[in-house]
Motif scaffolding. Sequence first.
Motif, PDB file in Angstrom:
ATOM      1  N   VAL A 220       0.835  -1.195   0.000  1.00  0.00           N
ATOM      2  CA  VAL A 220       0.000   0.000   0.000  1.00  0.00           C
ATOM      3  C   VAL A 220       0.875   1.254   0.000  1.00  0.00           C
ATOM      4  N   PHE A 221       0.610   2.155  -0.946  1.00  0.00           N
ATOM      5  CA  PHE A 221       1.324   3.423  -1.051  1.00  0.00           C
ATOM      6  C   PHE A 221       0.332   4.575  -1.135  1.00  0.00           C
ATOM      7  N   HIS A 222       0.768   5.734  -0.657  1.00  0.00           N
ATOM      8  CA  HIS A 222       0.032   6.960  -0.939  1.00  0.00           C
ATOM      9  C   HIS A 222       0.975   7.943  -1.595  1.00  0.00           C
ATOM     10  N   LEU A 223       0.584   8.469  -2.755  1.00  0.00           N
ATOM     11  CA  LEU A 223       1.376   9.472  -3.459  1.00  0.00           C
ATOM     12  C   LEU A 223       0.842  10.851  -3.100  1.00  0.00           C
ATOM     13  N   VAL A 245       1.310   6.815   9.746  1.00  0.00           N
ATOM     14  CA  VAL A 245       0.545   5.574   9.545  1.00  0.00           C
ATOM     15  C   VAL A 245       1.269   4.590   8.639  1.00  0.00           C
ATOM     16  N   ILE A 246       1.821   5.062   7.511  1.00  0.00           N
ATOM     17  CA  ILE A 246       2.393   4.122   6.540  1.00  0.00           C
ATOM     18  C   ILE A 246       3.894   4.305   6.328  1.00  0.00           C
ATOM     19  N   GLY A 247       4.511   5.217   7.053  1.00  0.00           N
ATOM     20  CA  GLY A 247       5.965   5.344   7.028  1.00  0.00           C
ATOM     21  C   GLY A 247       6.528   5.616   5.650  1.00  0.00           C
ATOM     22  N   GLN A 248       7.511   4.809   5.221  1.00  0.00           N
ATOM     23  CA  GLN A 248       8.225   5.022   3.964  1.00  0.00           C
ATOM     24  C   GLN A 248       7.324   4.916   2.743  1.00  0.00           C
ATOM     25  N   ASN A 249       6.133   4.361   2.902  1.00  0.00           N
ATOM     26  CA  ASN A 249       5.227   4.219   1.760  1.00  0.00           C
ATOM     27  C   ASN A 249       4.406   5.477   1.495  1.00  0.00           C
ATOM     28  N   ALA A 250       4.663   6.550   2.266  1.00  0.00           N
ATOM     29  CA  ALA A 250       4.136   7.877   1.942  1.00  0.00           C
ATOM     30  C   ALA A 250       5.119   8.516   0.975  1.00  0.00           C
ATOM     31  N   ILE A 251       4.701   8.673  -0.284  1.00  0.00           N
ATOM     32  CA  ILE A 251       5.617   8.989  -1.375  1.00  0.00           C
ATOM     33  C   ILE A 251       5.398  10.416  -1.879  1.00  0.00           C
ATOM     34  N   PRO A 252       6.454  11.243  -1.930  1.00  0.00           N
ATOM     35  CA  PRO A 252       6.309  12.585  -2.512  1.00  0.00           C
ATOM     36  C   PRO A 252       6.188  12.506  -4.028  1.00  0.00           C
ATOM     37  N   LEU A 253       5.220  13.239  -4.582  1.00  0.00           N
ATOM     38  CA  LEU A 253       5.053  13.327  -6.031  1.00  0.00           C
ATOM     39  C   LEU A 253       5.126  14.800  -6.412  1.00  0.00           C
ATOM     40  N   ASP A 254       6.274  15.229  -6.922  1.00  0.00           N
ATOM     41  CA  ASP A 254       6.453  16.652  -7.205  1.00  0.00           C
ATOM     42  C   ASP A 254       6.025  17.048  -8.610  1.00  0.00           C
ATOM     43  N   GLY A 260       2.463   7.880 -13.845  1.00  0.00           N
ATOM     44  CA  GLY A 260       2.662   6.520 -14.336  1.00  0.00           C
ATOM     45  C   GLY A 260       4.081   6.034 -14.130  1.00  0.00           C
ATOM     46  N   GLU A 261       5.050   6.884 -14.410  1.00  0.00           N
ATOM     47  CA  GLU A 261       6.454   6.495 -14.253  1.00  0.00           C
ATOM     48  C   GLU A 261       6.807   6.241 -12.788  1.00  0.00           C
ATOM     49  N   VAL A 262       6.234   7.036 -11.893  1.00  0.00           N
ATOM     50  CA  VAL A 262       6.511   6.840 -10.466  1.00  0.00           C
ATOM     51  C   VAL A 262       5.912   5.523  -9.975  1.00  0.00           C
ATOM     52  N   ILE A 263       4.695   5.221 -10.381  1.00  0.00           N
ATOM     53  CA  ILE A 263       4.079   3.951  -9.962  1.00  0.00           C
ATOM     54  C   ILE A 263       4.913   2.772 -10.451  1.00  0.00           C
ATOM     55  N   ARG A 292      13.247  11.163  -6.010  1.00  0.00           N
ATOM     56  CA  ARG A 292      12.596  11.591  -4.762  1.00  0.00           C
ATOM     57  C   ARG A 292      11.572  10.568  -4.296  1.00  0.00           C
ATOM     58  N   ALA A 293      10.847   9.979  -5.237  1.00  0.00           N
ATOM     59  CA  ALA A 293       9.774   9.056  -4.885  1.00  0.00           C
ATOM     60  C   ALA A 293      10.308   7.763  -4.260  1.00  0.00           C
TER      61      ALA A 293
END
Length: 311
Positions: A220-223, A245-254, A260-263, A292-293
């Motif tokens: 599970v990730f959140h962007l 809540v999700i630690g490292q899986n909280a992903i910055p999307l600048d 699509g490329e980040v996923i 960054r992601a």
Amino acid sequence: MGCGRWTSEDWSGYSARHVASKATTADIYTNTAKGVISDALDPKNVKMRESRDSADNPESAAIIVALDVTGSMSPVLDKMARVGLPALMEGIYGRKPVENPQVMFMGVGDVTCDKFPLQVSQFESDIRIAEQLTQLYLEQGGGGNDSESYTLPWYFAAMHTSIDCFEKRNKKGYLFTIGDENIPDVLKAEEIGRALGYTPEQRVYTAEELYKMVSRKYHVFHLMVEQGNHYKYNGDAVKKSWMDVIGQNAIPLDDHSKLGEVIISLIQVKEGADKKTVVDSWDGSTALTVKRAVDGLTPDEKAMTAGVIVL
């Protein structure tokens, strides 16, 4: 569901008719102008969404992309329809971080005030992915409570999906939520009832409980969309709420145009690919956004044990 395969030829034809020729986001997502939700996407009509192996996709991999459909996310939704979806599908088929992707789209609003706070497509592997994406109703609303109902997809995925990758091969699927606001602290039974049409016995689920539930069978990730209006002014609070809540899986999307490329890159790293190799495989600004992601992400232990090499 999930028969068939994505092809660039099918996308070119679909895009020419339904996407590239459209001037606005609302022109693409046609149910928005009608003010209705598609019956096919209404979770009240769904007992279970299934990602199954087939002759076309013998080792299916379930991927859920849950998009915030409230007002501030219109640019993300426009880019997803025009460039994000083909980048995602063609990148997965080209780079093969997983075999036989089957993708479900969700639309996420605010269960406290929006008309249709959750929409859910089928898991699909061919051009029907695009057809169902563009059926989403864009709420254009959202409340003034600093969060949207991002944990509704967690509850739905945990309770109302059945996926062969996990059930047959003990291999988790992937779930990505995308938005610019905080994670809600709790999800109430009556809110689930409003979105899904039934009320569970448990009266309140905390975000931590829901994350534990859904993580049983999904990565599970959140962007966090940094270009979103809410994040621009409340970024530190948004980041903290998700990381708690999700630690490292909280992903910055600048850059939301690189969704699509980040996923793809997150899946590659989680499946065991070297982060530097993944970053270096992209060009220019895409490489910077991907770096960054994936910077704080660690691979899945099972992938590393199996010696998986992706790229």
